[in-house]
Structures are given as C-alpha cells and as structure tokens.
Design an enzyme around this catalytic site. Structure first.
Site, mmCIF file in Angstrom:
data_model
loop_
_atom_site.group_PDB
_atom_site.id
_atom_site.type_symbol
_atom_site.label_atom_id
_atom_site.label_comp_id
_atom_site.label_asym_id
_atom_site.label_seq_id
_atom_site.Cartn_x
_atom_site.Cartn_y
_atom_site.Cartn_z
ATOM 1 N N ASN A 9 -1.662 5.947 5.465
ATOM 2 C CA ASN A 9 -1.349 5.019 4.370
ATOM 3 C C ASN A 9 -0.418 3.953 4.946
ATOM 4 O O ASN A 9 0.761 4.226 5.179
ATOM 5 C CB ASN A 9 -0.658 5.779 3.233
ATOM 6 C CG ASN A 9 -0.119 4.827 2.173
ATOM 7 O OD1 ASN A 9 -0.565 3.686 2.062
ATOM 8 N ND2 ASN A 9 0.850 5.297 1.396
ATOM 9 N N LYS A 11 0.790 1.477 3.564
ATOM 10 C CA LYS A 11 1.650 0.850 2.541
ATOM 11 C C LYS A 11 1.518 -0.674 2.654
ATOM 12 O O LYS A 11 0.463 -1.159 3.036
ATOM 13 C CB LYS A 11 3.106 1.310 2.683
ATOM 14 C CG LYS A 11 3.257 2.831 2.754
ATOM 15 C CD LYS A 11 4.701 3.245 2.758
ATOM 16 C CE LYS A 11 4.867 4.704 3.111
ATOM 17 N NZ LYS A 11 5.450 5.487 2.032
ATOM 18 N N HIS A 94 -0.095 7.174 -6.071
ATOM 19 C CA HIS A 94 0.973 7.348 -5.078
ATOM 20 C C HIS A 94 2.324 7.260 -5.795
ATOM 21 O O HIS A 94 2.482 6.490 -6.737
ATOM 22 C CB HIS A 94 0.870 6.274 -3.989
ATOM 23 C CG HIS A 94 1.740 6.566 -2.814
ATOM 24 N ND1 HIS A 94 3.090 6.299 -2.810
ATOM 25 C CD2 HIS A 94 1.464 7.137 -1.603
ATOM 26 C CE1 HIS A 94 3.604 6.683 -1.649
ATOM 27 N NE2 HIS A 94 2.635 7.195 -0.903
ATOM 28 N N GLU A 96 4.984 5.853 -5.067
ATOM 29 C CA GLU A 96 5.582 4.505 -5.094
ATOM 30 C C GLU A 96 5.004 3.680 -6.234
ATOM 31 O O GLU A 96 5.620 2.714 -6.691
ATOM 32 C CB GLU A 96 5.380 3.825 -3.726
ATOM 33 C CG GLU A 96 6.282 4.441 -2.670
ATOM 34 C CD GLU A 96 5.779 4.333 -1.246
ATOM 35 O OE1 GLU A 96 4.840 3.544 -0.982
ATOM 36 O OE2 GLU A 96 6.310 5.057 -0.383
ATOM 37 N N GLU A 165 2.512 15.391 -2.465
ATOM 38 C CA GLU A 165 3.545 14.605 -1.792
ATOM 39 C C GLU A 165 4.854 14.706 -2.577
ATOM 40 O O GLU A 165 5.073 13.932 -3.527
ATOM 41 C CB GLU A 165 3.129 13.132 -1.715
ATOM 42 C CG GLU A 165 1.875 12.886 -0.926
ATOM 43 C CD GLU A 165 1.856 11.472 -0.360
ATOM 44 O OE1 GLU A 165 1.787 11.342 0.866
ATOM 45 O OE2 GLU A 165 1.950 10.510 -1.126
ATOM 46 N N GLY A 171 8.977 9.114 3.202
ATOM 47 C CA GLY A 171 9.739 8.066 3.878
ATOM 48 C C GLY A 171 11.210 8.411 4.083
ATOM 49 O O GLY A 171 12.008 7.538 4.408
ATOM 50 N N SER A 207 6.836 12.532 5.255
ATOM 51 C CA SER A 207 7.523 12.573 6.556
ATOM 52 C C SER A 207 6.829 13.480 7.573
ATOM 53 O O SER A 207 7.490 14.170 8.355
ATOM 54 C CB SER A 207 8.992 12.979 6.373
ATOM 55 O OG SER A 207 9.665 12.006 5.575
HETATM 56 C C1 PEP Z 1 3.059 8.210 2.136
HETATM 57 O O1 PEP Z 1 3.244 7.008 2.141
HETATM 58 O O2 PEP Z 1 2.164 8.719 1.435
HETATM 59 C C2 PEP Z 1 3.914 9.051 2.971
HETATM 60 C C3 PEP Z 1 3.731 10.341 2.983
HETATM 61 O O3 PEP Z 1 4.880 8.392 3.697
HETATM 62 P P1 PEP Z 1 5.735 9.011 4.926
HETATM 63 O O4 PEP Z 1 4.760 9.742 5.821
HETATM 64 O O5 PEP Z 1 6.334 7.814 5.580
HETATM 65 O O6 PEP Z 1 6.732 9.934 4.325
#
Ligand code: PEP
Length: 244
Positions: A9, A11, A94, A96, A165, A171, A207
C-alpha cells in the site's frame, strides 16, 4: 481460494521517476517469490504502473473507490474505471480513511459491493484503535466492521481478502506479536466460516518488515501481509515477499 498474498500500500506517496525505480526493482527481483504479490498505487499512477508491471506477474490495485456507479460525483473514481486500468485489487476501509476521513462501516460495505460488481477483489481492512484494545473492545470492534460486510446479501466474498490491521500498529513501528495477530485472525476466520465464507484470505498489516514477517506469516491463520512503509523500497518489499 485462500492464497499466500503480499500487497503493498503506497499510500499517498510516489512520483513518476520514483515509481519507475521501485517498480523496475520489483519486476527484476520477483522471480524467486512464491507468494502472489500486488501493489496498490495512487490513482494517477495506475497507467504508469500497469505499463511497467505488464507481464511481470505482479498485480495492480487501488487504495480506494467510490461506492457509486459512474455519475455526477465530482472527484470520485468508479470501480469500473479501476477495472479498465487493470486493477485486480482495491483496498477499502483502510483505517486512515475510517478514522482520518470518517468513512463508516456502511460506506465500506457499499464500496465492497461496488468492487465485486466490477469483478475485482476487495481487500477489506478491519482493526481496533489502541483505546478500543485497552478497554477490551477489540473483538467487538473488529466483528462489527466485518459484520457490516457479511450482513449484505449482495456481497459474496468469493475471492475476497480481509486485512486485520490494528490501528495502533500502522506506521508506528509497533507490530502486533504473532500470537496477538493469530488470535484475531482465528476470530475473523471463525466468523467468516459461520457465514460459509471459507475462501477468504486474511492478511496482517501494521509495521510489517523483513525482520518480523517470517514469524507473522508462519501463523496458521495469517495468509500474508498488507505492507505500507516497507513497500516503498524494492529491496525491503521483496524481502518481505520472500518471507514465505
Ligand atoms: C498500511 O498502510 O496498511 C500499513 C500497514 O502501513 P505500515 O506497514 O507502514 O504500518
């Protein structure tokens, strides 16, 4: 069918020049990866990514979609448009978007239906915040997000992907332990099985990096990963893809 899958992803990151370096790095190194791999890029870069990935075996995806069919919705992007640009996957819900942009579970379910209606595969993100975990509400929150999808008879989830998630892990550099992630994946798998959705792949996101991917992917109900930050550098992303 349940499959091993790693999805990047990006972003809201990218540039024409940087994308080319990243995508060419991925196509050069993907040969020894056993899992299915996809990258979900910002809308304006779909055409570029499609051209560079052509014939590589790496699939293309988007990070959002409109719940509506084409019409007077200025600024929105319809599912059929993503399909026309070669997308196989679309990330929906997601955190975000749920938390930063106030997207509700009802809207996420409508987007899921739109993605399936255009013959693409939804990647439905679910997960609890730190405050929800600390007050013991993790299972209720995640099951509620999932049930918003499962309660719609027009969504079949035949090929779908769910990404667990935890919001506190995205992040932040703070990953759920393999045991914490497995506990939630087993719960999600159980709810999907109750509704006879046994082909859904369940990814972990939050992460993930090369150093923790192997332990996470070894858990019985973790079918792969949704990778944010570590998908922006070809060598890091490929190392995660090779963790299977
Ligand atoms: C994501 O954007 O779905 C995500 C898991 O980000 P990160 O791996 O940076 O935590």
């Amino acid at each position: 069918m349940r499959r091993k899958l790693v999805v990047g992803n990006w972003k809201m990151f990218g540039s024409l020049e940087g994308n080319r370096t990243l995508l060419e790095g991925l196509t050069a190194g993907i040969g020894d990866v056993a899992a299915e791999v996809a990258v979900c890029v910002p809308f304006p870069y779909l055409a570029q990514a499609r051209q560079i990935l052509n014939g590589s075996g790496i699939h293309l995806g988007a990070q959002n979609v409109s719940e509506h069919f084409p019409g007077a919705y200025t600024g929105e992007v319809a599912a059929c448009m993503l399909r026309e640009f070669g997308c196989k996957y679309v990330i929906i819900g997601h955190s975000e978007r749920r938390h930063g942009l106030h997207e509700t579970s009802k809207t996420v379910a409508a987007k899921c239906a739109a993605v399936e209606a255009s013959d693409m595969v939804p990647i439905v993100c679910v997960g609890e915040t730190l405050a929800e975990r600390e007050k013991g509400a993790t299972a209720d929150v995640v099951m509620g997000q999932l049930d918003a999808i499962l309660s719609r008879p027009d969504i079949d989830l035949a090929e779908a992907v769910v990404a667990y998630e935890p919001v506190w892990a995205i992040g932040t550099g703070q990953t759920a332990s393999p045991e914490q992630a497995q506990e939630m994946h087993a719960l999600i798998r159980g709810r999907l099985a109750e509704k006879l959705r046994n082909n859904v792949s369940i990814l972990y996101g939050g992460s993930v990096k090369a150093s923790n991917a192997q332990a996470l992917f070894a858990m019985p109900d973790i079918d792969g990963g949704l990778i944010g930050g570590a998908s922006l550098k070809a060598s890091d992303f490929l190392a995660i893809c090779r963790a299977f």
